[in-house]
Motif scaffolding. Sequence first.
Motif, PDB file in Angstrom:
ATOM      1  N   GLU A 372      -3.800  -6.795  -4.633  1.00 35.19           N
ATOM      2  CA  GLU A 372      -2.799  -5.966  -3.973  1.00 35.19           C
ATOM      3  C   GLU A 372      -1.633  -5.652  -4.904  1.00 35.19           C
ATOM      4  N   ARG A 401      -4.319  -2.400   4.093  1.00 37.93           N
ATOM      5  CA  ARG A 401      -3.674  -3.682   4.375  1.00 37.93           C
ATOM      6  C   ARG A 401      -2.243  -3.633   3.874  1.00 37.93           C
ATOM      7  N   ASN A 402      -1.307  -4.040   4.731  1.00 38.66           N
ATOM      8  CA  ASN A 402       0.117  -4.080   4.363  1.00 38.66           C
ATOM      9  C   ASN A 402       0.619  -2.729   3.856  1.00 38.66           C
ATOM     10  N   ILE A 406      -6.979  -0.747   0.381  1.00 37.51           N
ATOM     11  CA  ILE A 406      -7.777  -1.823  -0.216  1.00 37.51           C
ATOM     12  C   ILE A 406      -8.785  -1.141  -1.140  1.00 37.51           C
TER      13      ILE A 406
END
Length: 536
Positions: A372, A401-402, A406
């Motif tokens: 990430e 994600r966040n 991804i």
Amino acid sequence: MDIGYIKLLFVLLLNLFLPLIGIGQTGKYVGKLPAIKENSKPAQLRFDSLQLQSFLEDHPKLKRYKTELWSFYRKRQFAYVWFDKIGLVEQAGDLTNRLRNLEDDGVFTKLLYAKELDSLVYQGKGKSGLIKPDIKIELLLTGEYFVFAGLAWEGMNPFVSTSNNWMLPRKKISYDLYLDSLLNSPHQGILAKEPVYRQYELLKTYLRKYRLLDDLSDWSVIKANSKVISLKDTAMISQVKKRLFQLEDYDGSLSDTLFDDRLRLALISFQERHGLKLTGLINRETLAALNIPLKTRVKQILVNMERSRWLPVASKGNYLVVNIPEFKLHVYHDENLLWYCEAVVGQAVHPTTLFYGEIDQVVFSPYWNVPESIVATELVQGMRKSANFLADHQMEIIGQRNGLPIVRQRPGAANSLGRVKFMFPNSYSIYLHDTPSKSLFKETDRAFSHGCIRIAEPAKLAAFLLNDDEKWNAETIRSAMYARKERPVLTVNNTPVFIAYFTAFIDRNGKLNFRRDIYGLDERLAAMIISGAGIY
């Protein structure tokens, strides 16, 4: 008188006095001797357990070793171990010599009750020079043995190692059992093989050499007469020869100033020991290494002796060692080095964590699941600049994600993990892997990664790890590496991996090596060692 009566009386008198004949004569006794067992030993001297309790009350700084002291003496039924009926045993002298010379072991702290022990030993000597059994001397020697074992063999407390980024588990040894074996080994004593990783004793030898060299040598800076180093600079060549002679790389004449083959080979030897490019020339890099002060080298040796204390004494079976400052992977079976290869490790801003793991899986033709942090700092910017950024790098988005995509990179020649990766469970997201950037292995400093470790011979490592699985050989491994389809394979046996950090070490040829402190970990640890912080 009847002759028969006289004979009878004579026999009776002879039987009565026969046992007394020879009394008072040296070495003779004709009476009945007591039975003596062959090789029988004199009874051991013992003391009351209350004396140990009283000793600990009088020496509160040794209470941290209370469990060890009670356990050791209880198993021996509170018998003296440093004395026999004559006096101190040989091993006691060996121990006191080591206690008086702790700096030879790279230890700068003072023993807890050293002055008291010395005073008791001095006062206890009679006219014969022998020291009669003394409970205080006995218990002080055992207490100081446990202090010594902690200082010289175990090292500074775990806070020191973890605060210096050392996440490998510390060794555990029963020092009371080791003392028991020392005392039962005649003529070996405290100088027998010690419970510490083999590099410790090897470095200790060079610690003495470099301290002596520092005391006796003029280590002035060697300077070139011009910005461009010239082979005609005779003054510099003379100084270089002398310096290499002092460091045991050069064994030729010191009276001439010629740049000959013997000097070239000496320079290669020095460069190899210091992880420099093997040019055989006096270049700026080599000259800088030659000018590093001996006191700096002594500190490097001390630091790495301390790290040696933290490692297991020995490892059995197959295992791997990655030495970060050396940029190498070493493959071992027991204590035997089987082979090694170059490695690329984390940059100073993305340091590789020093820890222990066990490889349990080989993944052929792997996907690279982009971390990430890299997606946020590198990929997002690339995607903004070009709509084809991901396609150009064989990457794909597989989720969110966040607030970030991804991203993973597909197997193949461009994959950042290369053709194979080697997994061992850990919380640091670190593993070993191949790389498409083979040219980096030609560099002398190879700190280029984001933390994972790239290795130069991945197929050879795969064969080593899968050696117990008959399905895998050189052909099947190559086929799986180039299949472009991810294939994870569990290993039959887990293989331990030690990711360590040694900037000074002795190689298999017995030569002292130094490496650059790429993560800046040496100076802080050296300061703690010399100050004695973190000892007790």
